[in-house]
Design an enzyme around this catalytic site. Structure first.
Site, PDB file in Angstrom:
ATOM      1  CE  LYS A 161      75.135  26.550  34.465  1.00 58.82           C
ATOM      2  NZ  LYS A 161      74.246  25.977  35.507  1.00 58.82           N
TER       3      LYS A 161
HETATM    4  P1  NAD Z   1      81.984  21.711  42.139  1.00 61.45           P
HETATM    5  O1  NAD Z   1      82.990  22.439  41.345  1.00 61.45           O
HETATM    6  O2  NAD Z   1      81.719  22.116  43.533  1.00 61.45           O
HETATM    7  O3  NAD Z   1      82.310  20.149  42.128  1.00 61.45           O
HETATM    8  C1  NAD Z   1      82.513  19.454  40.934  1.00 61.45           C
HETATM    9  C2  NAD Z   1      83.068  18.090  41.270  1.00 61.45           C
HETATM   10  O4  NAD Z   1      83.184  17.350  40.049  1.00 61.45           O
HETATM   11  C3  NAD Z   1      84.462  18.132  41.869  1.00 61.45           C
HETATM   12  O5  NAD Z   1      84.588  17.111  42.816  1.00 61.45           O
HETATM   13  C4  NAD Z   1      85.366  17.876  40.671  1.00 61.45           C
HETATM   14  O6  NAD Z   1      86.636  17.330  41.033  1.00 61.45           O
HETATM   15  C5  NAD Z   1      84.521  16.865  39.933  1.00 61.45           C
HETATM   16  N1  NAD Z   1      84.864  16.729  38.525  1.00 61.45           N
HETATM   17  C6  NAD Z   1      85.200  17.683  37.633  1.00 61.45           C
HETATM   18  N2  NAD Z   1      85.464  17.143  36.429  1.00 61.45           N
HETATM   19  C7  NAD Z   1      85.274  15.816  36.573  1.00 61.45           C
HETATM   20  C8  NAD Z   1      85.382  14.714  35.708  1.00 61.45           C
HETATM   21  N3  NAD Z   1      85.747  14.882  34.426  1.00 61.45           N
HETATM   22  N4  NAD Z   1      85.108  13.463  36.203  1.00 61.45           N
HETATM   23  C9  NAD Z   1      84.751  13.292  37.494  1.00 61.45           C
HETATM   24  N5  NAD Z   1      84.618  14.297  38.366  1.00 61.45           N
HETATM   25  C10 NAD Z   1      84.889  15.537  37.908  1.00 61.45           C
HETATM   26  O7  NAD Z   1      80.626  21.796  41.259  1.00 61.45           O
HETATM   27  P2  NAD Z   1      79.127  21.670  41.763  1.00 61.45           P
HETATM   28  O8  NAD Z   1      78.629  23.039  42.026  1.00 61.45           O
HETATM   29  O9  NAD Z   1      79.011  20.623  42.799  1.00 61.45           O
HETATM   30  O10 NAD Z   1      78.401  21.186  40.421  1.00 61.45           O
HETATM   31  C11 NAD Z   1      78.380  19.819  40.058  1.00 61.45           C
HETATM   32  C12 NAD Z   1      77.265  19.561  39.061  1.00 61.45           C
HETATM   33  O11 NAD Z   1      76.017  19.975  39.638  1.00 61.45           O
HETATM   34  C13 NAD Z   1      77.384  20.334  37.745  1.00 61.45           C
HETATM   35  O12 NAD Z   1      76.870  19.563  36.685  1.00 61.45           O
HETATM   36  C14 NAD Z   1      76.499  21.540  37.979  1.00 61.45           C
HETATM   37  O13 NAD Z   1      76.024  22.101  36.768  1.00 61.45           O
HETATM   38  C15 NAD Z   1      75.382  20.908  38.770  1.00 61.45           C
HETATM   39  N6  NAD Z   1      74.601  21.865  39.576  1.00 61.45           N
HETATM   40  C16 NAD Z   1      75.192  22.634  40.530  1.00 61.45           C
HETATM   41  C17 NAD Z   1      74.427  23.504  41.275  1.00 61.45           C
HETATM   42  C18 NAD Z   1      75.005  24.317  42.403  1.00 61.45           C
HETATM   43  O14 NAD Z   1      74.213  24.933  43.140  1.00 61.45           O
HETATM   44  N7  NAD Z   1      76.294  24.365  42.609  1.00 61.45           N
HETATM   45  C19 NAD Z   1      73.040  23.629  41.023  1.00 61.45           C
HETATM   46  C20 NAD Z   1      72.465  22.826  40.035  1.00 61.45           C
HETATM   47  C21 NAD Z   1      73.269  21.947  39.322  1.00 61.45           C
END
Ligand code: NAD
Length: 432
Positions: free
Chosen positions: A122
């Protein structure tokens, strides 16, 4: 059986930030619990508790006003026993070494659970992406990539998007790496745009995988998704796709949150209106379709399906008793603290743990890496079919383990992932 002497671990060289991180504590506590269930060899456990490599870089960026700001970037490579390191890159103000190390470890178990020929890593930069201009983001990304050139590569370590990063960031990483290599190398990242060699459905993969797991869980507990209500904490890539997919099955979204706040409407929030608002503004701030609350407050809104899809450690011993859902689908990584797990279990919440629930992302990343290597691309329908099959298979393997060993779904998913890595490590032996 021959006696195995216990491992000696020298921990003193890793600093305070690491030891005091709640994310690191959470991942180690869960790992130790799973290791106990598996009766894991203590020497293997000692190796797996620590990442193989930690890289911390300073990332100087010339800001638009001419000043120079220096950001801290990380890449943690946890384990590459099963294949090249694989894991997302996060841009968020709360990124620290403990969190990145915890997320790297989770990637190892996730690839193990999904039987992918990949290891766990990561990366992240402690930065608020909303505070940077596009030029500043590009400079930050290119310099971070340049600092990591020696450890990245399609057969070494392959980044992907995570919170705060997206297809554009992956394009800049790919371009920077390719410029230095002197040869175009699209396979150095996944989650890049399709026109750069990305895969169909990669953008939607994590959210879609979340919903395939929810479908299986709903079938098991007898929940009709077409009449269900749901809440999404984090309306980015994962949260918004999962919400759209659930709405397409007839479910009603009663609350969402992003970094700007939480928005509740028991009559149902319009996903079209939420998406339209996001297209115009970068966050949901000033969204008028629901009552405004603090972001964390949506986690306790009564609903059938709760999807944390933002930051980790949001469900704790304090708010877990107030969580009112039937299915907790962990789109986010590490949203639930270990102290909250027994409370949720007691309250009859069906937990789909992160390592399983959000594994659709790395699964289609793996497809993208394979397609890139072959220079032969599959159709969206083919990818969806493979994703659906792998997610549902993994769901049932986890449920089978949980039932037969009488452990939680979280422990089952971790145990399957860890056991696979353990098998490979024992075959390979210890080079010393
Ligand atoms: P992203 O940046 O596209 O979206 C993140 C969202 O969370 C946004 O709406 C942001 O405003 C919100 N956010 C940020 N800080 C916050 C807070 N303190 N309280 C409430 N909302 C908050 O990110 P993503 O890619 O959708 O990832 C989201 C989660 O999913 C993370 O934990 C990430 O590790 C996990 N994840 C993502 C992927 C992927 O393919 N993108 C894969 C596996 C896991």
């Amino acid at each position: 059986m021959a006696h195995t002497p216990a491992a000696t671990v020298h921990n003193h060289s890793i600093g305070l930030q690491w030891e005091s991180s709640p994310a690191r504590r959470q991942s180690i506590q869960n790992f130790d619990h799973a290791a106990e269930i598996l009766n894991l060899d203590p020497n293997t456990a000692a190796r797996l508790r620590r990442p193989e490599k930690i890289i911390i870089v300073s990332v100087p960026v010339r800001m638009d006003d001419g000043s120079v700001e220096v950001f801290t970037g990380y890449r943690v490579q946890h384990n590459d026993s099963c294949g090249p390191y694989k894991g997302g890159i996060r841009y968020h103000p709360t990124v620290d070494l403990g969190e990145v190390a915890a997320l790297a470890m989770a990637m190892t178990w996730k690839c193990g659970l999904m039987n992918l020929p990949l290891g766990g890593a990561k990366g992240g930069i402690e930065v608020d992406p909303l505070a940077l201009s596009r030029d500043e983001m590009q400079s930050l990304t290119r310099r971070y990539t340049a600092e990591l050139l020696a450890v990245l590569g399609p057969e070494r370590d392959i980044p992907a998007p995570d919170m705060g990063t997206n297809e554009q960031i992956m394009s800049w990483i790919m371009d920077t790496y390719s410029q230095h290599a002197g040869v175009i190398t699209p396979e150095v990242v996944t989650g890049k745009p399709v026109e750069l060699g990305g895969s169909a459905l990669r953008k939607e993969a994590t959210g879609r995988g979340v919903v395939y797991c929810i479908e299986e869980a709903a079938r098991e507990i007898g929940l009709d998704l077409s009449k269900a209500t749901f809440v999404v904490h984090g309306f980015g890539n994962v949260g918004s796709v999962a919400a759209t997919e659930l709405a397409a099955r007839g479910a009603k979204c009663v609350a969402v949150a992003d970094v700007s706040g939480g928005y509740i409407n028991p009559a149902g929030l319009s996903l079209e209106a939420l998406h339209a608002h996001l297209r115009r503004h970068r966050t949901l701030a000033d969204f008028k379709g629901g009552d405004r609350v603090a972001p964390g407050d949506v986690l306790t809104v009564p609903c059938d399906v709760l999807i944390p899809a933002a930051t980790g450690q949001v469900i704790t011993a304090t708010n877990a008793p107030a969580v009112r859902c039937r299915i907790l689908a962990e789109g986010a990584n590490a949203p639930t603290m270990p102290e909250a797990d027994p409370i949720l279990l007691n309250n009859g919440v069906f937990v789909i743990p992160d390592v399983l629930c959000n594994a659709g992302g790395v699964t289609v990343s793996y497809f993208e890496w394979v397609q890139g290597g072959m220079h032969f691309f599959w159709s969206e329908a083919e990818i969806d079919e493979r994703l659906s099959k792998l997610m549902r298979d993994a769901f049932h393997r986890v449920r089978e383990f949980a039932r037969s060993r009488n452990v939680s779904n979280r422990m089952a998913a971790l145990c399957i992932g860890i056991a696979r890595v353990d098998r490979v490590m024992r075959r390979r032996g210890l080079y010393a």
